[in-house]
Design a protein around this motif. Structure first.
Motif, PDB file in Angstrom:
ATOM      1  N   LYS A 253       0.825  -1.203   0.000  1.00 22.10           N
ATOM      2  CA  LYS A 253       0.000   0.000   0.000  1.00 22.10           C
ATOM      3  C   LYS A 253       0.863   1.259   0.000  1.00 22.10           C
ATOM      4  CE  LYS A 253      -3.725  -0.099   2.367  1.00 22.10           C
ATOM      5  NZ  LYS A 253      -4.718  -0.115   3.475  1.00 22.10           N
ATOM      6  N   GLN A 256       2.218   1.731  -3.578  1.00 23.64           N
ATOM      7  CA  GLN A 256       1.168   2.116  -4.517  1.00 23.64           C
ATOM      8  C   GLN A 256       0.667   3.534  -4.239  1.00 23.64           C
ATOM      9  OE1 GLN A 256      -1.766  -1.068  -4.471  1.00 23.64           O
ATOM     10  NE2 GLN A 256      -0.683  -2.155  -6.090  1.00 23.64           N
ATOM     11  N   LEU A 273      -2.162  -0.123 -11.486  1.00 25.12           N
ATOM     12  CA  LEU A 273      -1.985  -0.903 -10.267  1.00 25.12           C
ATOM     13  C   LEU A 273      -2.475  -2.338 -10.447  1.00 25.12           C
ATOM     14  CD1 LEU A 273      -3.202   1.687  -7.589  1.00 25.12           C
ATOM     15  CD2 LEU A 273      -0.915   1.413  -8.580  1.00 25.12           C
ATOM     16  N   TYR A 294      -7.376   3.585  -1.718  1.00 28.57           N
ATOM     17  CA  TYR A 294      -7.112   4.677  -2.646  1.00 28.57           C
ATOM     18  C   TYR A 294      -8.371   5.346  -3.175  1.00 28.57           C
ATOM     19  CZ  TYR A 294      -3.422   1.144  -2.765  1.00 28.57           C
ATOM     20  OH  TYR A 294      -2.516   0.189  -2.410  1.00 28.57           O
ATOM     21  N   LEU A 301      -6.932   0.312 -11.415  1.00 30.39           N
ATOM     22  CA  LEU A 301      -6.628  -0.987 -10.795  1.00 30.39           C
ATOM     23  C   LEU A 301      -7.207  -2.096 -11.654  1.00 30.39           C
ATOM     24  CD1 LEU A 301      -5.673  -2.673  -8.293  1.00 30.39           C
ATOM     25  CD2 LEU A 301      -7.960  -2.293  -7.347  1.00 30.39           C
ATOM     26  N   SER A 322      -0.411  -5.602 -15.198  1.00 27.75           N
ATOM     27  CA  SER A 322      -0.146  -4.181 -15.455  1.00 27.75           C
ATOM     28  C   SER A 322       0.687  -3.933 -16.707  1.00 27.75           C
ATOM     29  CB  SER A 322       0.548  -3.554 -14.243  1.00 27.75           C
ATOM     30  OG  SER A 322       1.722  -4.259 -13.887  1.00 27.75           O
TER      31      SER A 322
END
Length: 507
Positions: A253, A256, A273, A294, A301, A322
């Motif tokens: 976390k 990111q 992400l 987020y 994401l 990704s």
């Protein structure tokens, strides 16, 4: 002003007043992860997969960077920047110390990394009768057999100088001078060489701080601040570090959030992400709905992970999506334009999914901004979502965010000529004319909503928003409004049963 002193015809070149605004690039990715070789920490440009292999090596077991970059190029990606993490900076000592080299007179001999065990070198006389004092033969033995042999000399100014010959030709040993005076021919002898372990392809211990890096030192995520071209940021090996216990979920976390913060600060790029591995749809929903998670219009994401072929292991393996997604964005931009949502697009190279999602499972994830990857019979594996992680409905769709990034950066770079120009009506008119021409072209390409340019955008730069107070401060204010196109995410056909009870009347 030119001076005219005699009669004649004169030709002068003058500015027409039109200064076209050129659109900037929208598809340059930056990847942060583990590689088997190459420079650490600093962003390095690679133009294609072959260049990546030359600089950073090929596919590495238990690492995802190479798969991400390969998937990026395979799906239509252009240039990319690579930031290698997972080791000490260049020039720093890392790993276990190498064994001490063997002494042969004024020479030091050591096995090359990965040369194997049971290695020795032997000094014997050179061939022929009465060879010069500086000449000798250096034989390399492995398992008792001579595997390399060199006729060499201790003189530095000759072609077969021992250090030069061995360094250019040997695949098993290296020879260096110990230093201190002239080099003498070593005595006839045989010495064993301790094995030097091959460099590990697995990364060293990595923490969140190494990913975060430093803007001043141009390392990690911070180092990307110096690269203006980047429009997408991904860290596929963040999940590799998590799977191997190098980083926990809080560390994931932290990294990111740093990627999102970087993109928000730069204002011209979006973070791609990955969800943590091994989660089902409900677990991903719970992870996404964490109150500390987020909310950003500069991040997207994707879930679930995809299955690709792994040449390093000779089998299919699960990797984060990704890198492949960034390639899909690039292909979409090139073929359709940045205004088109990068969804309903096939992911090249994906052979299966970690989790096969149903429509009801996507119903849980799509409203909270999780872009799903779905497999459809006869249609392949496709990206089936195009949302940001923003709670603001105005920035819900990824193509809207990326379109504004494109427009803002293009106008910013295309109007640099305005600085220090006389701040009057002529300047304001020129600004309006140039920006209007640029936005009209975007409307023609389908990037803006409206039947006419007047419905699609407006550009206001006049005395009303540039009063004397602003002029005295040296400011020019130009107000621009655009109506972006939004994707047809929910296509609804309403069918009704129709019955015509009236009879046809014929003349």
């Amino acid at each position: 002003m030119p001076q005219y002193l005699s009669p004649g015809v004169y030709v002068e070149e003058v500015q027409s007043g039109a200064r076209p605004i050129e659109g900037v690039g929208t598809a340059v990715a930056a990847f942060i992860g583990f590689a088997e070789q190459g420079p650490f920490h600093r962003p390095t440009l690679v133009a294609n997969w072959n260049q990546y292999v030359q600089l950073f090596g090929g596919f590495t077991e238990d690492a995802y960077l190479s798969h991400a970059v390969y998937g990026y190029f395979a799906n239509g990606g252009g240039a990319a920047y690579v930031v290698r993490v997972g080791g000490a900076p260049e020039g720093a000592e890392a790993g276990a110390p190498e064994p001490a080299p063997a002494e042969l007179g004024g020479l030091q001999v050591a096995a090359l990394p990965g040369a194997g065990g049971d290695l020795s070198v032997e000094v014997v006389d050179a061939d022929g009768e009465n060879p010069p004092e500086d000449r000798f033969k250096l034989q390399v033995r492995q398992g008792g057999k001579v595997v390399e042999s060199y006729d060499v000399s201790t003189k530095k100014n000759v072609k077969n100088y021992v250090v030069t010959q061995v360094s250019e030709r040997s695949k098993l040993i290296r020879v260096t001078e110990r230093g201190g005076g002239a080099l003498a021919r070593p005595d006839k002898q045989q010495v064993a060489l301790p094995a030097t372990p091959a460099p590990s392809k697995s990364p060293a211990r990595v923490d969140a701080q190494e990913y975060l890096g430093d803007a001043d030192a141009r390392t990690g995520v911070g180092g990307l601040e110096s690269v203006d071209e980047v429009t997408m940021v991904a860290a596929p090996d963040l999940m590799s570090a998590y799977r191997r216990g190098m980083i926990d979920l809080e560390g994931v976390k932290t990294v990111q959030l740093a990627m999102i913060s970087h993109c928000e600060q730069m204002g011209d790029r979006v973070a791609v992400l990955d969800a943590p591995p091994g989660l089902n749809a409900q677990q991903v929903r719970n992870w996404r709905m964490d109150e500390s998670n987020y909310d950003s219009k500069y991040a997207a994401l994707y879930y679930p992970w995809i299955k690709v072929f792994d040449p390093a292991g000779g089998r299919n393996t699960i990797v984060p999506p990704s890198g492949h997604i960034a390639g899909v964005w690039s292909r979409n931009d090139n073929e359709r334009g940045v205004h088109k949502a990068p969804a309903n697009e096939v992911i090249r190279g994906a052979v299966d999914l970690e989790v096969s999602l149903s429509k009801s499972e996507q119903d849980l994830l799509n409203p909270i901004g999780v872009n799903c990857v779905r497999a459809f019979p006869g249609r392949g594996i496709r990206v089936w979502g195009a949302r940001t992680l923003a709670s603001d409905p105005a920035w819900r769709y990824l193509n809207v965010r990326r379109l504004f990034n494109y427009l803002e950066e293009s106008i910013l770079l295309g109007t640099q000529w305005v600085v220090f120009e006389p701040n009057d009506d002529r300047l304001w008119a020129s600004i309006r004319r140039n920006i209007t021409a640029f936005l009209t072209e975007q409307w023609r390409r389908g990037a803006l909503f409206g039947r006419t340019p007047a419905e699609a955008f407006y550009v206001k730069c006049d005395a009303e928003n540039n009063p004397q107070e602003s002029i005295d401060l040296g400011q020019v204010v130009c107000e621009i409004g655009v109506a972006p196109v939004k994707p047809a995410e929910f296509v609804v056909f309403r069918l009704a049963q129709f019955s015509d009870s009236t009879s046809l009347v014929s003349e």
